[in-house]
Write a protein that holds these residues in place. Structure first.
Motif, mmCIF file in Angstrom:
data_model
loop_
_atom_site.group_PDB
_atom_site.id
_atom_site.type_symbol
_atom_site.label_atom_id
_atom_site.label_comp_id
_atom_site.label_asym_id
_atom_site.label_seq_id
_atom_site.Cartn_x
_atom_site.Cartn_y
_atom_site.Cartn_z
ATOM 1 N N VAL A 1 0.845 -1.199 0.000
ATOM 2 C CA VAL A 1 0.000 0.000 0.000
ATOM 3 C C VAL A 1 0.879 1.247 0.000
ATOM 4 N N THR A 2 0.290 2.369 -0.381
ATOM 5 C CA THR A 2 0.976 3.650 -0.253
ATOM 6 C C THR A 2 0.638 4.258 1.098
ATOM 7 N N SER B 1 -8.628 -2.854 -3.240
ATOM 8 C CA SER B 1 -8.764 -1.428 -3.531
ATOM 9 C C SER B 1 -9.729 -0.752 -2.573
ATOM 10 N N LYS B 2 -10.831 -1.416 -2.278
ATOM 11 C CA LYS B 2 -11.795 -0.842 -1.330
ATOM 12 C C LYS B 2 -11.174 -0.699 0.048
ATOM 13 N N ARG B 3 -10.462 -1.721 0.496
ATOM 14 C CA ARG B 3 -9.864 -1.667 1.839
ATOM 15 C C ARG B 3 -8.877 -0.502 1.949
ATOM 16 N N LYS C 1 2.256 -9.432 -7.029
ATOM 17 C CA LYS C 1 3.569 -9.967 -7.390
ATOM 18 C C LYS C 1 4.707 -9.075 -6.897
ATOM 19 N N GLY C 2 4.364 -8.023 -6.157
ATOM 20 C CA GLY C 2 5.376 -7.244 -5.475
ATOM 21 C C GLY C 2 5.924 -6.044 -6.211
ATOM 22 N N TYR C 3 5.328 -5.669 -7.355
ATOM 23 C CA TYR C 3 5.863 -4.539 -8.125
ATOM 24 C C TYR C 3 5.311 -3.192 -7.650
ATOM 25 N N GLY C 4 4.008 -3.133 -7.430
ATOM 26 C CA GLY C 4 3.369 -1.870 -7.078
ATOM 27 C C GLY C 4 2.620 -1.969 -5.768
ATOM 28 N N CYS C 5 1.823 -0.928 -5.473
ATOM 29 C CA CYS C 5 1.048 -0.869 -4.241
ATOM 30 C C CYS C 5 -0.355 -0.361 -4.546
ATOM 31 N N PHE C 6 -1.330 -0.808 -3.754
ATOM 32 C CA PHE C 6 -2.662 -0.249 -3.869
ATOM 33 C C PHE C 6 -2.667 1.143 -3.249
#
Length: 515
Positions: free
Chosen positions: A53-54, A168-170, A502-507
């Motif tokens: 997450v950001t 995404s909702k969480r 897969k560990g590339y980005g964050c929600f």
């Protein structure tokens, strides 16, 4: 004002970040914003770890967010029409059949289903259209930070197993909570800024998608088989799934409807063959192993969250998918709708005039404005020109994409070297997509690689839900067409792929701002 992670904002201190991380960790544990560690599972316990997450919401222009939401029903209409046009789909994907195993498997199953006879004319689709902002003015030295000098460009369209809705909702709820309690008031320490929460759009993904599946369930109607007295939605999932916190909430929401919708999970492959059967009139019956001796459930909707990887289509996988496809259950999605998610379809729609085959000229114009240039790599005149472009090594502004799902398959650098390593016959399974030059923001990402602040870029996904009836006279007759929430993902600007699990980005959550 609440802290706004933009390039000109003062950065938070390490101490301030640590305070926020404590809040985030508590939120994720309490709200199931987690991934399951499969190898740790025992009979009485299992470990999990937080999804990426950001720390802060990331700025995004409100105008472009609203535009993406408004475009989704048009995209739903387009892809429902595509799924009803077998001839066109075959024309644009037939070159994949000998070189792409997944395409070969799906077309083979569809041909078998056609020979057996298609018994259900109603189809359902849960779609997701992904976008990034593209800088229109790239001549200015400051253009990379000006999100208002941008247009909305489509990264890809997903028509199968669209993930990320629950996560995404969480995360949207988390950022809203953090804003409400004043956690981002890093400089002033003032009271919670309720007035800033309208900049964080609400996200009702779970409820919307559950309501949609309930609508599809209702469209099926009462049981048709004398062997069953109840209908149920069957959720087809991959065995040993680590992403259950994204799947399960939709299932739970179906059970929590005012009139509960019976919903059961079944693993892809052997379990489908073992625990389902077809009646003579092709009703799909589910025989729960815990209900031995009792009447089976008649499947109203088969919702597939498995079956998108080539290795799943061994003999058992093919037989399982065929059983579902020839049944009277409403498929979400059907085989033809699944095939429409291939990148070759996306590329073909960018050909001038092609999209008007399916929707009105005005709607086509609106969608066409979101397209970037995508070249085929086949032996057509345009494909040969693209092959020359690649061989001349003038392709730094392009991405090589195969017709595969799940992230991690694209080629961003050394494209000529990669193509030289595979047979020329396989080149046609790839498309060459123009890079989207995205403005950079600043944020702190919390993921499997630790906590790291820096320049980031974001991707907006819009969920759509559609039910249609195939008619030979006029193609797809829309029975339901809606926008069903959004996802927002952010990655470091020097990272190519975006997949969060897969560990590339964050929600993330977009903090909507106006010029």
């Amino acid at each position: 004002m609440p802290f706004s992670p933009t390039e000109d904002a003062s950065k938070p201190s390490e101490e301030q970040i640590l305070v926020l991380l404590g809040q985030i960790q508590d939120w994720q544990i309490n709200h199931g914003s987690l991934l399951k560690l499969i190898e740790s599972q025992t009979e009485h316990s299992v470990l999990s770890y937080p999804v990426g997450v950001t720390v802060f919401p990331t700025v995004f222009p409100r105008l472009q967010f609203c535009r993406a939401m408004c475009l989704q029903p048009i995209y739903n209409e387009l892809y429902a029409a595509i799924a009803g046009d077998e001839d066109w789909l075959y024309k644009v994907t037939k070159e994949l059949i000998p070189v792409e195993p997944l395409a070969g498997a799906l077309w083979d199953i569809y041909e078998q289903a056609k020979r057996a006879g298609i018994t259900q004319q109603i189809s359902a689709g849960i779609f997701r259209s992904d976008y990034m902002l593209h800088l229109d003015d790239q001549s200015s030295p400051d253009s990379r930070s000006d999100i208002f000098k941008t247009s909305l460009k489509q990264v890809e369209f997903n028509a199968f197993s669209c993930a990320g809705a629950s996560h995404s909702k969480r995360v949207a709820d988390m950022h809203r909570y953090m804003t409400r309690i004043g956690a981002y008031d890093l400089e002033t320490g003032t009271e919670a800024h309720e007035q800033d929460t309208p900049s964080l759009p609400p996200n009702d993904n779970i409820e919307s998608l559950a309501s949609f599946l309930a609508t599809a369930h209702t469209a099926y109607g009462p049981p048709k088989s004398k062997a069953s007295r109840q209908t149920a939605i069957l959720y087809i999932v991959q065995p040993n799934n680590f992403n259950i916190a994204d799947e399960r909430p939709i299932e739970y929401a179906l059970w929590n409807q005012e009139k509960p919708i019976l919903t059961y999970r079944l693993d892809w492959g052997d379990d489908i063959l073992q625990y389902t059967s077809l009646t003579e009139s092709r009703e799909l019956l589910f025989h729960p192993p815990w209900r031995k001796g009792r009447a089976p459930m008649e499947v109203s909707v088969a919702y597939l969250r498995a079956g998108y990887e080539a290795h799943e289509y061994d003999l058992t996988g093919r037989e399982a998918r065929l059983r579902i496809e020839i049944s009277s259950a409403i498929k979400c999605p059907s085989i033809l709708s699944h095939i429409s998610t291939f990148k070759k379809v996306q590329q073909s729609l960018t050909v001038p005039g092609e999209i008007q085959r399916f929707i009105s000229s005005q709607k086509a114009k609106e969608l066409y404005e979101t397209f970037v240039k995508i070249h085929p790599l086949d032996e057509s005149p345009e494909g040969l020109r693209a092959r020359k472009l690649v061989s001349d090594r003038r392709c730094s502004n392009y991405i090589l994409k195969p017709s595969l799902e799940g992230g991690g398959h694209n080629v961003y650098d050394r494209i000529p070297e990669f193509l030289a390593s595979i047979p020329d016959s396989r080149w046609s399974s790839y498309v060459l997509m123009e890079r989207i030059l995205t403005p950079v923001s600043w944020n702190v990402l919390v993921g499997p690689n630790g906590v790291d602040g820096g320049d980031v870029v974001s991707e907006l996904g819009i969920f759509g839900a559609c039910i249609w009836k195939d008619t030979t006279e006029k193609g797809a007759d829309l029975l339901h067409n809606s926008c069903s929430g959004w996802s927002f993902k952010t990655k470091h600007s020097d990272v190519d792929e975006m997949s969060v699990v897969k560990g590339y980005g964050c929600f993330d959550t977009p903090r909507l701002i106006e010029s």
